[in-house]
Design a protein around this motif. Sequence first.
Motif, PDB file in Angstrom:
ATOM      1  N   GLU A 112      19.259  26.957 -40.883  1.00 29.09           N
ATOM      2  CA  GLU A 112      19.210  28.407 -40.814  1.00 29.09           C
ATOM      3  C   GLU A 112      20.577  28.918 -41.212  1.00 29.09           C
ATOM      4  O   GLU A 112      21.594  28.379 -40.772  1.00 29.09           O
ATOM      5  N   THR A 115      22.878  33.364 -39.237  1.00 25.35           N
ATOM      6  CA  THR A 115      22.329  33.603 -37.901  1.00 25.35           C
ATOM      7  C   THR A 115      23.080  34.702 -37.158  1.00 25.35           C
ATOM      8  O   THR A 115      22.541  35.247 -36.197  1.00 25.35           O
ATOM      9  N   LYS A 118      20.778  37.609 -37.499  1.00 22.99           N
ATOM     10  CA  LYS A 118      19.365  37.428 -37.213  1.00 22.99           C
ATOM     11  C   LYS A 118      18.875  38.410 -36.157  1.00 22.99           C
ATOM     12  O   LYS A 118      19.641  38.884 -35.324  1.00 22.99           O
ATOM     13  N   SER A 123      13.237  32.978 -34.370  1.00 25.62           N
ATOM     14  CA  SER A 123      13.670  31.584 -34.208  1.00 25.62           C
ATOM     15  C   SER A 123      12.833  30.691 -35.119  1.00 25.62           C
ATOM     16  O   SER A 123      11.701  31.025 -35.469  1.00 25.62           O
ATOM     17  N   ARG A 129      22.125  25.263 -37.595  1.00 26.37           N
ATOM     18  CA  ARG A 129      22.258  26.716 -37.662  1.00 26.37           C
ATOM     19  C   ARG A 129      23.697  27.081 -38.010  1.00 26.37           C
ATOM     20  O   ARG A 129      24.622  26.470 -37.482  1.00 26.37           O
TER      21      ARG A 129
END
Length: 156
Positions: A112, A115, A118, A123, A129
Amino acid sequence: MNEWNLPWEGGCRCGQVRLRISAPPLLTMACHCTGCQRMTASAFSLSAAIPTEGFLVTKGEPVIGGLHGSTRHYFCPYCMSWMFTRPEGLDMFVNVRATMLDDASWFTPFIETWTDEKLPWASTPAVHRYPKFPDFSDYEGLTAEYAKKAVRPAAR
């Protein structure tokens, strides 16, 4: 290569632009940046980094949309589906929007990115991440780990 059940076919929502993938992804990802949120009208975009030599548009002529800078986002000129991105300075791969594949049921993001932008509820099952992007020096290890651990499409 056989374990990936290649080639894969894909296309836009209306079918005017089609593509073929003949090389396994280097990495799969979910990007949470606000730009991807706006271009997908969702919480994140999903993509598979495909080696350039394993990517081919087989039908139609995609157009550049989104931002018109040096990173090029390609869309179907009719239905405006965001199909793939050619990141600036990274000509060795194409980021294909995973949901453009005819069968994306196997897709799972491995990393990911962005983040720190986000949405709080968003999720994914990604293994790694990053607040923005991984350091460039991290990609060699990430792609090697992905090659060993990645979920592969079921045999057809």
